[in-house]
Write a protein that holds these residues in place. Structure first.
Motif, PDB file in Angstrom:
ATOM      1  N   ASP A  82       1.059  -0.801   0.107  1.00 51.84           N
ATOM      2  CA  ASP A  82      -0.219   0.379  -0.014  1.00 51.84           C
ATOM      3  C   ASP A  82       1.043   1.580  -0.126  1.00 51.84           C
ATOM      4  OD1 ASP A  82      -2.700  -0.744   0.157  1.00 51.84           O
ATOM      5  OD2 ASP A  82      -1.835  -2.217   1.662  1.00 51.84           O
ATOM      6  N   VAL A  83       1.649   1.131   0.852  1.00 51.35           N
ATOM      7  CA  VAL A  83       2.752   2.631   0.612  1.00 51.35           C
ATOM      8  C   VAL A  83       4.960   2.183   0.293  1.00 51.35           C
ATOM      9  CG1 VAL A  83       3.566   4.244   1.907  1.00 51.35           C
ATOM     10  CG2 VAL A  83       1.499   3.556   2.148  1.00 51.35           C
ATOM     11  N   LEU A  84       4.973   2.408  -0.931  1.00 50.38           N
ATOM     12  CA  LEU A  84       6.809   2.276  -0.974  1.00 50.38           C
ATOM     13  C   LEU A  84       7.750   3.699  -0.100  1.00 50.38           C
ATOM     14  CD1 LEU A  84       8.910   1.194  -1.752  1.00 50.38           C
ATOM     15  CD2 LEU A  84       8.946   2.024  -3.767  1.00 50.38           C
ATOM     16  N   HIS A  85       8.298   3.560   1.391  1.00 51.17           N
ATOM     17  CA  HIS A  85       8.578   4.882   1.290  1.00 51.17           C
ATOM     18  C   HIS A  85      10.225   3.703   1.305  1.00 51.17           C
ATOM     19  CE1 HIS A  85       9.637   8.016   3.310  1.00 51.17           C
ATOM     20  NE2 HIS A  85      10.933   7.813   3.616  1.00 51.17           N
ATOM     21  N   PHE A  86      10.717   5.425   0.638  1.00 50.55           N
ATOM     22  CA  PHE A  86      12.407   4.611   0.051  1.00 50.55           C
ATOM     23  C   PHE A  86      13.322   6.388   0.978  1.00 50.55           C
ATOM     24  CE2 PHE A  86      15.964   6.465  -2.653  1.00 50.55           C
ATOM     25  CZ  PHE A  86      16.416   5.250  -3.277  1.00 50.55           C
ATOM     26  N   ASN A  87      13.737   5.640   1.357  1.00 53.45           N
ATOM     27  CA  ASN A  87      14.674   6.478   2.304  1.00 53.45           C
ATOM     28  C   ASN A  87      16.254   7.352   2.569  1.00 53.45           C
ATOM     29  OD1 ASN A  87      14.542   7.905   5.898  1.00 53.45           O
ATOM     30  ND2 ASN A  87      16.348   6.880   5.687  1.00 53.45           N
ATOM     31  N   PRO A  88      17.036   6.168   1.637  1.00 53.16           N
ATOM     32  CA  PRO A  88      18.510   6.384   1.381  1.00 53.16           C
ATOM     33  C   PRO A  88      19.175   7.275   0.927  1.00 53.16           C
ATOM     34  CG  PRO A  88      18.089   4.707  -0.521  1.00 53.16           C
ATOM     35  CD  PRO A  88      16.788   5.497   0.432  1.00 53.16           C
ATOM     36  N   SER A  89      20.244   7.430   1.098  1.00 51.51           N
ATOM     37  CA  SER A  89      21.134   9.222   0.251  1.00 51.51           C
ATOM     38  C   SER A  89      22.735   8.507   1.366  1.00 51.51           C
ATOM     39  CB  SER A  89      20.174  10.003   0.480  1.00 51.51           C
ATOM     40  OG  SER A  89      20.765  10.259   2.411  1.00 51.51           O
ATOM     41  N   ALA A  90      23.060   9.184   0.223  1.00 49.20           N
ATOM     42  CA  ALA A  90      24.936   8.473   0.565  1.00 49.20           C
ATOM     43  C   ALA A  90      25.419   9.880   0.800  1.00 49.20           C
ATOM     44  CB  ALA A  90      25.677   8.144  -0.859  1.00 49.20           C
ATOM     45  N   ALA A 121       9.558  -3.396  -8.254  1.00 50.12           N
ATOM     46  CA  ALA A 121       9.314  -4.614  -8.003  1.00 50.12           C
ATOM     47  C   ALA A 121       8.144  -4.626  -7.259  1.00 50.12           C
ATOM     48  CB  ALA A 121      10.769  -4.626  -6.938  1.00 50.12           C
ATOM     49  N   VAL A 122       7.674  -3.204  -6.601  1.00 49.20           N
ATOM     50  CA  VAL A 122       6.559  -3.800  -5.754  1.00 49.20           C
ATOM     51  C   VAL A 122       5.530  -3.708  -6.962  1.00 49.20           C
ATOM     52  CG1 VAL A 122       8.306  -3.282  -4.376  1.00 49.20           C
ATOM     53  CG2 VAL A 122       6.528  -1.089  -5.121  1.00 49.20           C
ATOM     54  N   ARG A 123       5.945  -2.523  -8.093  1.00 45.41           N
ATOM     55  CA  ARG A 123       4.256  -2.300  -8.823  1.00 45.41           C
ATOM     56  C   ARG A 123       3.200  -3.063  -8.965  1.00 45.41           C
ATOM     57  NH1 ARG A 123       0.049  -1.162 -10.073  1.00 45.41           N
ATOM     58  NH2 ARG A 123      -0.237   0.602 -11.672  1.00 45.41           N
ATOM     59  N   PRO A 124       3.547  -4.294  -9.277  1.00 45.09           N
ATOM     60  CA  PRO A 124       2.491  -5.530  -9.515  1.00 45.09           C
ATOM     61  C   PRO A 124       1.936  -5.371  -8.083  1.00 45.09           C
ATOM     62  CG  PRO A 124       4.371  -6.117 -10.356  1.00 45.09           C
ATOM     63  CD  PRO A 124       5.136  -5.357  -9.564  1.00 45.09           C
ATOM     64  N   TYR A 125       1.928  -5.001  -6.637  1.00 47.02           N
ATOM     65  CA  TYR A 125       1.243  -5.158  -6.067  1.00 47.02           C
ATOM     66  C   TYR A 125       0.735  -4.542  -5.389  1.00 47.02           C
ATOM     67  CZ  TYR A 125       3.963  -9.576  -6.228  1.00 47.02           C
ATOM     68  OH  TYR A 125       4.529 -11.560  -6.255  1.00 47.02           O
ATOM     69  N   MET A 126       0.779  -2.945  -5.675  1.00 50.71           N
ATOM     70  CA  MET A 126       0.047  -1.630  -5.777  1.00 50.71           C
ATOM     71  C   MET A 126      -1.358  -1.959  -6.450  1.00 50.71           C
ATOM     72  SD  MET A 126       3.117   0.751  -5.164  1.00 50.71           S
ATOM     73  CE  MET A 126       2.758   1.352  -4.135  1.00 50.71           C
ATOM     74  N   SER A 127      -2.152  -1.238  -5.740  1.00 48.88           N
ATOM     75  CA  SER A 127      -2.898  -0.541  -6.333  1.00 48.88           C
ATOM     76  C   SER A 127      -3.355   0.653  -6.107  1.00 48.88           C
ATOM     77  CB  SER A 127      -3.992  -2.158  -5.984  1.00 48.88           C
ATOM     78  OG  SER A 127      -4.208  -1.570  -4.896  1.00 48.88           O
ATOM     79  N   ALA A 128      -4.978   0.648  -6.655  1.00 49.96           N
ATOM     80  CA  ALA A 128      -5.664   2.438  -7.058  1.00 49.96           C
ATOM     81  C   ALA A 128      -5.088   2.551  -5.173  1.00 49.96           C
ATOM     82  CB  ALA A 128      -6.713   2.263  -7.193  1.00 49.96           C
ATOM     83  N   GLY A 129      -5.443   3.778  -4.942  1.00 47.45           N
ATOM     84  CA  GLY A 129      -5.058   4.266  -3.024  1.00 47.45           C
ATOM     85  C   GLY A 129      -3.365   4.272  -2.605  1.00 47.45           C
ATOM     86  N   GLY A 130      -2.437   3.444  -3.551  1.00 42.88           N
ATOM     87  CA  GLY A 130      -1.060   3.436  -3.554  1.00 42.88           C
ATOM     88  C   GLY A 130      -0.622   4.567  -2.549  1.00 42.88           C
ATOM     89  N   ARG A 131       0.449   4.285  -2.579  1.00 44.03           N
ATOM     90  CA  ARG A 131       1.457   5.559  -2.407  1.00 44.03           C
ATOM     91  C   ARG A 131       3.213   5.204  -2.283  1.00 44.03           C
ATOM     92  NH1 ARG A 131      -2.710   7.263  -3.381  1.00 44.03           N
ATOM     93  NH2 ARG A 131      -3.984   8.696  -2.497  1.00 44.03           N
ATOM     94  N   VAL A 132       3.554   6.094  -3.051  1.00 45.88           N
ATOM     95  CA  VAL A 132       5.063   6.331  -2.644  1.00 45.88           C
ATOM     96  C   VAL A 132       5.816   7.743  -2.661  1.00 45.88           C
ATOM     97  CG1 VAL A 132       7.306   6.252  -4.257  1.00 45.88           C
ATOM     98  CG2 VAL A 132       5.025   5.127  -4.779  1.00 45.88           C
ATOM     99  N   THR A 133       6.504   7.324  -1.301  1.00 55.63           N
ATOM    100  CA  THR A 133       6.732   8.832  -0.565  1.00 55.63           C
ATOM    101  C   THR A 133       8.481   8.276  -0.538  1.00 55.63           C
ATOM    102  OG1 THR A 133       6.643   7.456   1.811  1.00 55.63           O
ATOM    103  CG2 THR A 133       5.233   8.907   0.801  1.00 55.63           C
ATOM    104  N   ALA A 134       9.222   9.312  -0.405  1.00 58.44           N
ATOM    105  CA  ALA A 134      10.556   9.717  -0.358  1.00 58.44           C
ATOM    106  C   ALA A 134      11.177  10.768   0.626  1.00 58.44           C
ATOM    107  CB  ALA A 134      10.873   9.631  -1.285  1.00 58.44           C
TER     108      ALA A 134
END
Length: 218
Positions: A82-90, A121-134
């Protein structure tokens, strides 16, 4: 109905850990991706104490094949994202006369390009209402020349999030980055918990007034 799921990429003890706990308190199960088994095990235990199911994998997210297998495996295990959160930085303390092009590309690979790997990688498991944050940074607008690659990463990340949102919006999935305009600390408005709250709020904006970049100034 199964519980909603958040996957946190580059999970650790800071903002990402606070965010994972926030989602767990809100009723989400959690997938954690990181590089330190001990840190991930500890965080997973904290999430389970909050009532969440938590699975974790150790993976180098700059290795596209390994990261795809690890993140996709988590998504498959839960059956939904439902949510993918991306956190890394160098953070590399080098200015433009000492930073090499190879080092810049390596840092951008972690702080920007790895988001594409995770998303695909996660897109096939996401549906309407899904969120991507960073997790963004004021370095995108006010770079410090002594850590030149960080500003490039954060500017590139914000730009990529705009493109992700435009691509996924027709499917009802939205993306947003939070530009943290301050320095993380143990007290005050920029504690990991406060920044995590801002990231939660960004993911739960009113879709009619959606912003792909949300500034957080405390």
């Amino acid at each position: 109905m199964s519980r909603p799921v958040v996957i946190v990429v580059a999970a650790g003890p800071g903002v990402s850990g606070s965010l994972a706990r926030r989602y767990a308190r809100e009723g989400y199960d959690t997938g954690l991706v990181g590089v330190d088994e001990t840190v991930l095990t500890t965080l997973a235990g904290e999430l389970e104490d909050l009532g969440a199911t938590a699975h974790h994998v150790v993976a180098d997210i700059t290795d596209a094949d390994a990261a795809t297998e690890a993140i996709g495996g988590l998504a498959e295990r839960f059956g939904r994202v439902d949510v993918l959160h991306f956190n890394p930085s160098a953070f590399r303390q080098k200015h433009p006369l000492t930073l090499t092009s190879a080092e810049l590309l390596q840092d951008v690979g972690l702080g920007v390009a790895a988001l594409l790997t995770a998303l695909q990688a996660v897109r096939p498991y996401m549906s309407a209402g899904g969120r991507v944050t960073a997790t963004g940074s004021m370095a995108a607008d006010e770079p410090w020349n002594e850590a030149a690659s960080l500003g490039v990463q954060k500017a590139g990340l914000r730009n990529l999030v705009h493109s992700i949102d435009a691509t996924l919006e027709p499917d009802g999935i939205r993306a947003a980055s939070v530009t943290v305009r301050g320095t993380l600390g143990k007290e005050g408005p920029f504690t990991p918990d406060r920044v995590a709250d801002a990231l939660w709020d960004a993911a739960h904006q009113d879709e009619a007034e959606w912003r792909t970049e949300v500034p957080y100034s405390g």
